[in-house]
Design an enzyme around this catalytic site. Sequence first.
Site, short mmCIF file in Angstrom:
data_model
loop_
_atom_site.label_atom_id
_atom_site.label_comp_id
_atom_site.label_asym_id
_atom_site.label_seq_id
_atom_site.Cartn_x
_atom_site.Cartn_y
_atom_site.Cartn_z
CG HIS A 47 -8.51 -1.69 4.86
ND1 HIS A 47 -8.46 -1.51 3.56
CD2 HIS A 47 -8.18 -0.31 4.96
CE1 HIS A 47 -8.15 -0.47 2.73
NE2 HIS A 47 -7.88 0.51 3.94
CG ASP A 48 -11.23 1.63 3.94
OD1 ASP A 48 -10.79 1.88 5.13
OD2 ASP A 48 -10.53 2.30 3.00
CD GLU A 73 -8.96 4.21 -1.41
OE1 GLU A 73 -8.16 5.24 -1.07
OE2 GLU A 73 -9.56 3.87 -0.43
CG ASP A 96 -4.55 5.52 0.80
OD1 ASP A 96 -5.56 4.61 1.18
OD2 ASP A 96 -4.45 6.44 1.41
CG ASP A 113 -2.09 0.50 1.07
OD1 ASP A 113 -2.22 1.53 0.68
OD2 ASP A 113 -2.95 -0.24 1.60
C1 NOJ Z 1 -8.10 5.10 2.05
C2 NOJ Z 1 -7.59 3.78 3.04
O1 NOJ Z 1 -8.38 2.51 2.43
C3 NOJ Z 1 -8.31 3.97 4.15
O2 NOJ Z 1 -8.44 2.66 5.21
C4 NOJ Z 1 -7.62 5.33 4.80
O3 NOJ Z 1 -8.16 5.79 6.10
C5 NOJ Z 1 -7.92 6.57 3.88
N1 NOJ Z 1 -7.59 6.05 2.67
C6 NOJ Z 1 -6.87 7.70 4.38
O4 NOJ Z 1 -5.50 7.08 3.86
#
Ligand code: NOJ
Length: 559
Positions: A330-331, A264, A210, A108
């Site tokens: 993970h989000d 992302e 990211d 990442d």
């Molecule tokens: C996206 C990531 O997937 C997330 O977990 C993170 O909190 C935010 N970007 C900020 O980096």
Amino acid sequence: MFCTRKNTTQVEKKWWKEAIVYQIYPRSFKDSDGDGVGDLKGIISKLDYIKSLGVTVIWLNPIYSSPNDDNGYDVSDYRNIMKEFGTMADFDALLKGLHDRGIKLVMDLVVNHSSDEHEWFKQSRSSRTNPYRDYYHWWNAERGKPPYRYSLFDINHDAWRYDTVTNAYYLHYFSPKQPDLNWENPKLRQEVYSIMKFWADKGIDGFRLDAFQFVAKDTTFPAFPKGFENTFWLYYAMGPHLHDYLQEMNKEVFSKYDVMSVAEGAGNNFTDAHNLVDTNRKELNMAYAFEGVDIAKSSGYSLLHFKEVFTRWDSAFANNGWLSIFLANHDQARLVSRFGNDNPQFREVSSKMLSTFILTMRGTPYYYNGDELGMTNAGFTNIEDYRDKASLAEYQHVKNTGGDVQKLLNEMQFSCRDNGRTPFQWDSTANAGFTTGTPWIKVNPNYTTLNSIAQETNSNSCLNYFRQLTKLRRDNPVLVYGKYTLLDAANPSVYTYTRELDGVKFLIVLNFSAVTAQAHTAIESSNATLLLCNYINPPAAPSLNNITLKPYEARVYKL
Ligand code: NOJ
């Protein structure tokens, strides 16, 4: 090498198209030293388990030095390992252990922002004339307050934080401890490429960028445009020069190594998405679009909508570019709790059905750790049990503005990303075998029965079903490259599609509902082979044109 899609153009074969990506959230995977936090040695101790899954690429969430305001998404040193996770020697051992097993590693890369504890930011904030000043976005206070910008993780939703040291505001789209980097500064860009080369030279196999859509900003910071109040991300995404930055990154880094690249988000429309991944533009390998994963709401979702979204994206990429396929990360809260049914009666079948979808669609599948067991939402009811700073900030925001805190807590039970971050459930011993200490976030109490050891010996478990699925995909290029065709489009309960390549045709039939349902395929084949089903001894369908499916039943046929 090329393969032919029947009735379509040729598609170039690539290892990253054939990859099955397994995402590991290191903090929650396995703790080796009893501090309650997962670590690299913990992952190393589970390498044989990872290999046994049949996945071919690991995506690791950030493991760099970090004060952990956002669990590693706030990096204070991009060339070092977070203390809680171990050392660079541990990293090297992990990479070797993966490569020895034929598994690749994607890292990442968090470069929309750094930590405010990064040396760059310490320098930057120290004086207006510091050489690092322009590594970040500053607005001198004598100009008045800067034009409003929304912050995702700030208690007041305000992306500008006043800093007394130089009487200026700095920009942070995420938390105040995650100041945004200034990509207009060529020096900053070269620093990032050099960091990327550092890791690529170590032999890693790819980067997940990211929040990269947000890096390009109009640095004149005009007034926040009207109409974007509730869709700030559309304004933030795809800013000026984003494609230039990616092309430069490609030239400086991607083109020099055999690495895969994925960012992302996929822009605001198909044109953006294509532009990000069209091979001749030399930017990224594949798009990671959110429209699919965003469908699930606490109020439920419609399968017709789900089918429409995945079909539309597939069509747009049928001859052009490459997609990622995922329903969790993970989000997000847990796959089975959001898209399936985590009621004990249906947990296993619905989880297997969803895994069947992810592993039989066109695009590179991204599968989140723990979903192979059918892990469920913890659904904490006390705010004290939550750890995610973003959610805690939102809770505080609602509280401060007199909003309905209970309503938010109810919503968090379903959707908070901490649901997907509870410790991996290895066995039925204390703390699910995750740690001998106190876990940084509570273990889901269902670990006593829902754990990998219990599933290992059960040939009918979610875990062993997932292994069958990965093997099926690895053994059958039709599942990777084959043309996708939606059948029975108006069926509100069953998702039916075919995959077709060089004369090989697969039929996938998925009942997304908790009741018996019929699939109508308009296929009158008599010699179809049932390759996989999530029920034991499924009755043969008298006709493929009328398949009766049990609740959440999934079938994969070879025609
Ligand atoms: C996206 C990531 O997937 C997330 O977990 C993170 O909190 C935010 N970007 C900020 O980096």
